[in-house]
Design an enzyme around this catalytic site. Structure first.
Site, PDB file in Angstrom:
ATOM      1  N   ARG A   1       5.680  14.580  -3.528  1.00 24.88           N
ATOM      2  CA  ARG A   1       6.173  15.611  -4.492  1.00 24.88           C
ATOM      3  C   ARG A   1       7.028  16.645  -4.161  1.00 24.88           C
ATOM      4  NH1 ARG A   1       0.228  15.325  -5.852  1.00 24.88           N
ATOM      5  NH2 ARG A   1       0.052  13.686  -7.619  1.00 24.88           N
TER       6      ARG A   1
ATOM      7  N   LYS B   1      32.059  25.365  -9.734  1.00 18.15           N
ATOM      8  CA  LYS B   1      30.981  24.652 -10.095  1.00 18.15           C
ATOM      9  C   LYS B   1      29.480  25.526  -9.961  1.00 18.15           C
ATOM     10  CE  LYS B   1      28.379  20.580  -9.487  1.00 18.15           C
ATOM     11  NZ  LYS B   1      28.392  19.150  -8.790  1.00 18.15           N
TER      12      LYS B   1
ATOM     13  N   HIS C   1      32.594   7.100 -15.245  1.00 15.18           N
ATOM     14  CA  HIS C   1      31.404   6.335 -14.718  1.00 15.18           C
ATOM     15  C   HIS C   1      31.404   4.974 -15.242  1.00 15.18           C
ATOM     16  CE1 HIS C   1      29.010   9.996 -13.308  1.00 15.18           C
ATOM     17  NE2 HIS C   1      29.582   9.420 -12.326  1.00 15.18           N
TER      18      HIS C   1
ATOM     19  N   LYS D   1      21.789  18.309  -8.451  1.00 15.22           N
ATOM     20  CA  LYS D   1      21.758  17.028  -8.951  1.00 15.22           C
ATOM     21  C   LYS D   1      21.549  15.841  -7.961  1.00 15.22           C
ATOM     22  CE  LYS D   1      23.880  16.898 -13.249  1.00 15.22           C
ATOM     23  NZ  LYS D   1      25.087  16.106 -14.136  1.00 15.22           N
TER      24      LYS D   1
ATOM     25  N   ARG E   1      27.030  23.189 -18.527  1.00 15.63           N
ATOM     26  CA  ARG E   1      27.143  22.306 -17.256  1.00 15.63           C
ATOM     27  C   ARG E   1      27.745  20.818 -17.772  1.00 15.63           C
ATOM     28  NH1 ARG E   1      22.723  21.775 -12.375  1.00 15.63           N
ATOM     29  NH2 ARG E   1      23.865  20.031 -11.276  1.00 15.63           N
TER      30      ARG E   1
ATOM     31  N   HIS F   1      34.802   6.638  -6.521  1.00 15.54           N
ATOM     32  CA  HIS F   1      34.308   7.490  -7.546  1.00 15.54           C
ATOM     33  C   HIS F   1      35.717   8.309  -8.135  1.00 15.54           C
ATOM     34  CE1 HIS F   1      32.077  10.265 -10.029  1.00 15.54           C
ATOM     35  NE2 HIS F   1      32.634  11.296  -9.326  1.00 15.54           N
TER      36      HIS F   1
ATOM     37  N   GLU G   1      37.977  15.122  -8.215  1.00 15.66           N
ATOM     38  CA  GLU G   1      36.861  16.495  -8.497  1.00 15.66           C
ATOM     39  C   GLU G   1      37.537  17.659  -8.655  1.00 15.66           C
ATOM     40  OE1 GLU G   1      34.086  15.907 -10.180  1.00 15.66           O
ATOM     41  OE2 GLU G   1      33.861  13.997  -9.729  1.00 15.66           O
TER      42      GLU G   1
ATOM     43  N   GLU H   1      21.758  21.564 -17.613  1.00 12.07           N
ATOM     44  CA  GLU H   1      22.862  20.932 -18.422  1.00 12.07           C
ATOM     45  C   GLU H   1      22.531  20.712 -19.728  1.00 12.07           C
ATOM     46  OE1 GLU H   1      25.809  17.367 -16.832  1.00 12.07           O
ATOM     47  OE2 GLU H   1      23.477  16.619 -17.388  1.00 12.07           O
TER      48      GLU H   1
ATOM     49  N   ASN I   1      31.372  17.187 -16.363  1.00 11.33           N
ATOM     50  CA  ASN I   1      31.552  15.823 -16.778  1.00 11.33           C
ATOM     51  C   ASN I   1      32.868  15.245 -17.258  1.00 11.33           C
ATOM     52  OD1 ASN I   1      28.716  14.680 -15.942  1.00 11.33           O
ATOM     53  ND2 ASN I   1      28.010  16.199 -17.590  1.00 11.33           N
TER      54      ASN I   1
ATOM     55  N   HIS J   1      34.329  11.790 -16.972  1.00 14.89           N
ATOM     56  CA  HIS J   1      33.262  10.767 -16.525  1.00 14.89           C
ATOM     57  C   HIS J   1      32.502  10.140 -17.551  1.00 14.89           C
ATOM     58  CE1 HIS J   1      33.602  13.769 -13.020  1.00 14.89           C
ATOM     59  NE2 HIS J   1      32.696  13.350 -12.501  1.00 14.89           N
TER      60      HIS J   1
END
Length: 356
Positions: A115, A217, A242, A137, A231, A259, A179, A227, A235, A238
């Site tokens: 956990r 960021k 992606h 993330k 936030r 990427h 980025e 997000e 993206n 993206h």
């Protein structure tokens, strides 16, 4: 120099980072330290890092194969079993020494083992320094679908030392630069002009640009850690980027795209869509397209490729209620989130990219 991301996960640079890391180890006294590397960072980065760390007990090295293709639940399962076999407990610490795959996957493994155990990110690629390792993330891919499984859980700290960049090939540096370009497009025209003046950049300038990108960021993440709104601007490029990356990753006849290479294409497409739907200035669209294509090779797409890429977008994490949501620009530094885009315009965007 440090920055706070949502009141946790401060970012430290260079020697200051190693001082903070060793102070943390002394004060927290973890029961065990597990150092996650891939085969590249084991070879190129481990010795330098090991010289800097001060810990009395033996450190367990966990190694995974490099590459996005290994960022999956099978790799996680192997690491969870290794942690269990090596008697990791709730007071253990994981340090992720590597690029975006290592920091994303290592953060997820740590966040879910028993956990959650503490973890620290030490990014070794430009992409991980300015993006993947900052903001909490964590996650892995589900088949060919990027980052479908994960949690938001911040590292105890992030340690950035550009010394590691000396081990990177130029293709990886260019991937990370994408980025930085994204941060510029969503933040300010001044920063865009600075980061696209590549001929005048020195290594010292790069240090400053890395810090500025991290600041951009971290500021966004602090204001919107989960997000829910702001936030999402991170993206930019993206949604299609992606999908392009996922498509090329799982089609053996295609050359796999890094990427940043896929996101660079996604940013040109998103900027075209911004012109069509948000009145983004056409002269700036042309400038952005030329700047990006000056850095990244153009990629050819067949009609079948484009259709399959559009089909993949339905899995994007920003989507809700069956809608595909884009981040678009009214101007450089002026973002609009949750934009709906008809498929016809996406086809037009690819046509623009092929001819730009």
């Amino acid at each position: 120099m440090s920055h706070s991301a949502a009141n946790k996960g401060p970012v430290y640079f260079q020697e200051d980072g190693f001082i903070k890391l060793n102070t943390f180890l002394k004060e927290e006294n973890p029961s065990k330290i597990f150092l996650l590397v891939d085969n590249n960072t084991h070879r190129d980065c481990l010795a330098f890092f090991s010289e800097k760390i001060e810990f009395q007990e033996a450190i367990e090295i966990l190694e995974i194969e490099a590459g996005e293709i290994n960022k999956n639940l099978e790799t996680c399962s192997g690491l969870w079993n290794a942690l269990s076999d090596l008697d990791a407990d709730r007071k253990s610490l994981m340090i992720n020494l590597g690029g975006g795959v290592v920091t994303d996957l290592g953060g997820f493994v740590a966040s879910t083992f028993k956990r959650g155990i503490s973890y620290i990110n030490v990014p070794t690629s430009l992409l991980a320094m300015v993006d993947a390792s900052v903001g909490g993330k964590t996650g892995v891919d589900l088949g060919n679908l990027k980052n479908q499984i994960g949690v938001i859980n911040h590292a105890e700290m992030v340690l950035i030392d550009p010394t590691f960049l000396g081990t990177l090939p130029q293709t990886e540096m260019r991937s990370g630069l994408a980025e930085i370009l994204k941060h510029a497009l969503i933040s300010s025209e001044d920063y865009w002009n600075k980061v696209t003046n590549l001929s005048g950049l020195t290594l010292e300038d790069l240090d400053g640009i890395i810090k500025e990108s991290v600041e951009i960021k971290a500021k966004v993440v602090t204001e919107d850690p989960e997000e829910n709104g702001l936030r999402k601007t991170l993206n930019y490029g993206h949604t299609l980027g992606h999908a392009i990356e996922s498509y090329f990753l799982t089609h053996p006849e295609k050359t796999t795209l890094l990427h940043g290479e896929a996101i660079a294409i996604g940013m040109i497409l998103a900027t075209y869509l911004s012109k069509e739907l948000q009145e983004f200035p056409e002269d700036k669209l042309k400038e952005i397209s030329l700047k990006i294509l000056d850095i990244y090779d153009r990629v050819e797409f067949s009609k079948e490729d484009i259709q399959k890429i559009i089909d993949l977008m339905k899995y994007d994490k920003k989507n809700s209620h069956g809608n595909i949501n884009f981040v678009l620009l009214k101007d450089i530094g002026n973002t609009v989130i949750d934009c709906k885009v008809p498929n016809e315009l996406i086809w037009n965007a690819f046509e623009y990219y092929q001819k730009a």
